[in-house]
Design an enzyme around this catalytic site. Structure first.
Site, PDB file in Angstrom:
ATOM      1  CE  LYS A 210     -14.458 -18.171  -1.436  1.00  0.00           C
ATOM      2  NZ  LYS A 210     -13.378 -17.831  -2.355  1.00  0.00           N
ATOM      3  CD  GLU A 216     -27.071 -10.149  -6.765  1.00  0.00           C
ATOM      4  OE1 GLU A 216     -26.487 -10.381  -5.675  1.00  0.00           O
ATOM      5  OE2 GLU A 216     -26.597  -9.419  -7.645  1.00  0.00           O
ATOM      6  N   GLY A 271     -14.582 -18.359  -6.347  1.00  0.00           N
ATOM      7  CA  GLY A 271     -15.956 -18.589  -6.804  1.00  0.00           C
ATOM      8  C   GLY A 271     -16.017 -19.088  -8.237  1.00  0.00           C
ATOM      9  NE  ARG A 272     -12.265 -14.929 -11.237  1.00  0.00           N
ATOM     10  CZ  ARG A 272     -12.224 -14.191 -10.137  1.00  0.00           C
ATOM     11  NH1 ARG A 272     -13.312 -14.075  -9.384  1.00  0.00           N
ATOM     12  NH2 ARG A 272     -11.126 -13.568  -9.777  1.00  0.00           N
TER      13      ARG A 272
END
Ligand SMILES: O=P(O)(O)OC[C@H]1O[C@](O)(CO)[C@@H](O)[C@@H]1O
Length: 547
Positions: A210, A216, A271-272
């Site tokens: 996003k 990471e 995001g989730r």
């Protein structure tokens, strides 16, 4: 706003809990042969069926009405309506919360800042569909002219768990010739293990982020790009092997991905809650447009139900209220998610983020400390594996662990003959948890087996089960895109309802920030404050790493 835990509805529930504390589910079932009839709810659309059996819970006919009073006092229906019309209910980030728009198959206008978001949603879906069809039918070629046979999604959290879980859950619907991998961990071992299984010339990398700044993801994306360009040395390799899904067009361009190969989404998609957006690209590539559309349709059906059904028959509301009942009135700290479907093995991990990142909060929407327990600790494992691992504790341990059992009814696949066994285990576990086994039953069983009195006395306490352990059972007609859409949306809305009742903002995640910030400090050595433990560990890490 007055704290809900000081309301008369809350106090009535505390009293009610004391009144029924000593009741045993075994007796409640014995007293009411219609208990299942009274305590199950069902959403049946032409295409789908989802049944929630909540009869094996520590509830009486008084419980749900009392919980519903509390939901009304908390304004669950008002907040729900505010979400659906695009109000900025994510107050700490000043954003709307509109994952429901992503699967709004009715196309009813939904406005943010006066602008209908549906045309943009539909444009991105059309672009995704076109791209996915080209990859799936082999007309999207890699830089050396070969079709795509491997897709590697690089993302983490919501940019990984949803697509990974759904792609795995819908394994039976997948493209026969394309293999999917999900790279998330910053540990190089993850990248290494995945690159070992793919062929560069036939691999498509999807950089899903996003923000397009997540450490990471960006680290893995750069390493993957270096690997790819070292293997495929023709000029436009990145353009043919990398696409991006993001809200950050600038970051995507700077990374070297052509904006034409970027699939956009918006800040009103958490995001989730994003698997329905372009973040779902791996799902679409795997199951094709018809499947993806079914996934959206199943979720949309649950959205309509959540938006329109009266609270007392509303599945997400019921599931939320039962969860809250255990968290706040029985002090149960956790919830076990137990899918009886191997293909749903990643569902517990997916729901961990969905629930714990949403409602793992200790501050109210107004910025005060919450006064009650909030989001539970979620954990779980696919049945029957869990039975041979941690069910012992659920049956006879000292913690009260409410459980959600999830079972698709239709036996499918090559070894469909196993399904009755699987289902039998699922039902038997819920029954065993509920009934337990009394001392008399154990004694009768042991003496029938010819055991002597001494042995019976010795083993009796160990072989007795208290029972009265609660569970929900969610029965899906089958595990297909439509039903999975229904199931995920059921949990999303459950989380929403609980967040409203706990008066927390379910749509931010400040709690993840501190670790991110300190990792940066540790890496750069710029931490303003270092503690002895961290110093010691870092020194040993350096020393041992060199030895
Ligand atoms: O998609 P992004 O921006 O890379 O973020 C990944 C994940 O990181 C978080 O911000 C924190 O874990 C999640 O909410 C999000 O899903």
């Amino acid at each position: 706003m007055t704290d809900l835990n000081r309301s008369s509805d809350w106090i009535a529930l505390e009293q009610h809990q004391r009144d029924i504390e000593k009741l045993h589910l075994r007796d409640l079932f014995a007293a009411d042969p219609q208990r299942f009839e009274h305590f199950h709810a069902r959403l049946s659309t032409g295409q789908g069926d989802l049944v929630l059996d909540f009869s094996k819970n520590r509830i009486t006919k008084e419980t749900l009405p009392l919980l519903l009073n509390l939901a009304k006092t908390a304004g669950v229906d008002v907040w729900r309506d505010r979400m659906f019309v695009g109000e900025k209910i994510n107050n700490t980030e000043n954003r709307a919360v509109l994952h429901v728009a992503l699967r709004n198959r009715s196309n009813r206008p939904i406005k943010v800042d006066g602008q209908d978001v549906m045309p943009a949603v539909n444009t991105v879906l059309a672009k995704m569909r076109d791209f996915a069809e080209r990859v799936r039918n082999g007309s999207w070629l890699g830089a050396t002219g070969k079709p795509i046979r491997y897709v590697v999604n690089i993302g983490i959290g919501g940019s990984d768990l949803g697509p990974a879980m759904v792609t795995q859950s819908l394994r039976r619907f997948r493209h026969p010739e394309i293999k999917f991998h999900f790279l998330s961990n910053i540990d190089g071992a993850h990248l290494d293990a995945i690159l070992d299984q793919v062929v560069a010339e036939e691999t498509l990398f999807i950089i899903s982020s996003k923000t397009f700044t997540t450490q990471e993801t960006m680290t893995n994306a750069r390493s993957a790009r270096n690997w790819l360009t070292s293997q495929v040395t023709v000029a436009d390799a990145v353009a043919k092997h990398f696409v991006a899904v993001s809200t950050n067009a600038k970051g995507v361009t700077e990374f070297g991905i052509d904006p034409a190969n970027m699939f956009e989404f918006w800040d009103w998609v958490g995001g989730r809650y994003s698997l329905w957006s372009a973040i779902g690209m791996p799902i679409l590539l795997s199951i094709g447009w018809e499947g993806f559309e079914q996934l959206l349709a199943g979720a949309h059906a649950m959205d309509r139900h959540f938006a329109e059904a009266p609270l007392e028959g509303n599945l997400p509301v019921i599931l939320a209220l039962i969860g809250l009942w255990y968290a706040n009135f029985w002090k149960a700290a956790s919830l076990a998610i137990l899918p009886y479907a191997q293909d749903l093995a990643r569902l517990p991990a997916y729901l961990q983020q969905a629930d714990m990142e949403s409602n793992g909060k200790g501050t109210t929407r107004q910025g005060r400390a919450v006064q009650t327990l909030t989001g539970p600790i979620l954990w779980g494992e696919a049945g029957t594996n869990g039975q041979h691992a941690f069910y012992q504790l659920i049956h006879q341990g000292t913690h009260l662990i409410p459980c959600d059992f999830i079972l698709p009814a239709k036996a499918e696949g090559k070894f469909a003959d196993h399904h009755r066994l699987l289902a039998a285990n699922c039902f038997a576990q819920t029954q065993a948890l509920m009934l337990g086994k009394t001392g008399d039953e154990v004694r009768a069983e042991m003496s029938a087996a010819g055991m002597d009195e001494g042995k019976i006395k010795q083993l009796l306490p160990f072989r007795t089960f208290p029972g009265n352990r609660p569970s929900n059972t969610i029965l899906l007609r089958r595990l297909d895109p439509y039903h999975l859409g229904m199931l995920i949306a059921l949990y999303e809305h459950k989380i929403f309802v609980q967040g409203i009742m706990w008066n927390v903002n379910s749509f931010d995640q400040w709690g993840v920030e501190l670790g991110k910030q300190l990792a940066g400090d540790v890496l750069s050595g710029s931490g303003a404050h270092r503690d002895g433990s961290t110093e010691g560990l870092m020194a040993l890490y350096d020393a041992l790493g060199k030895s």
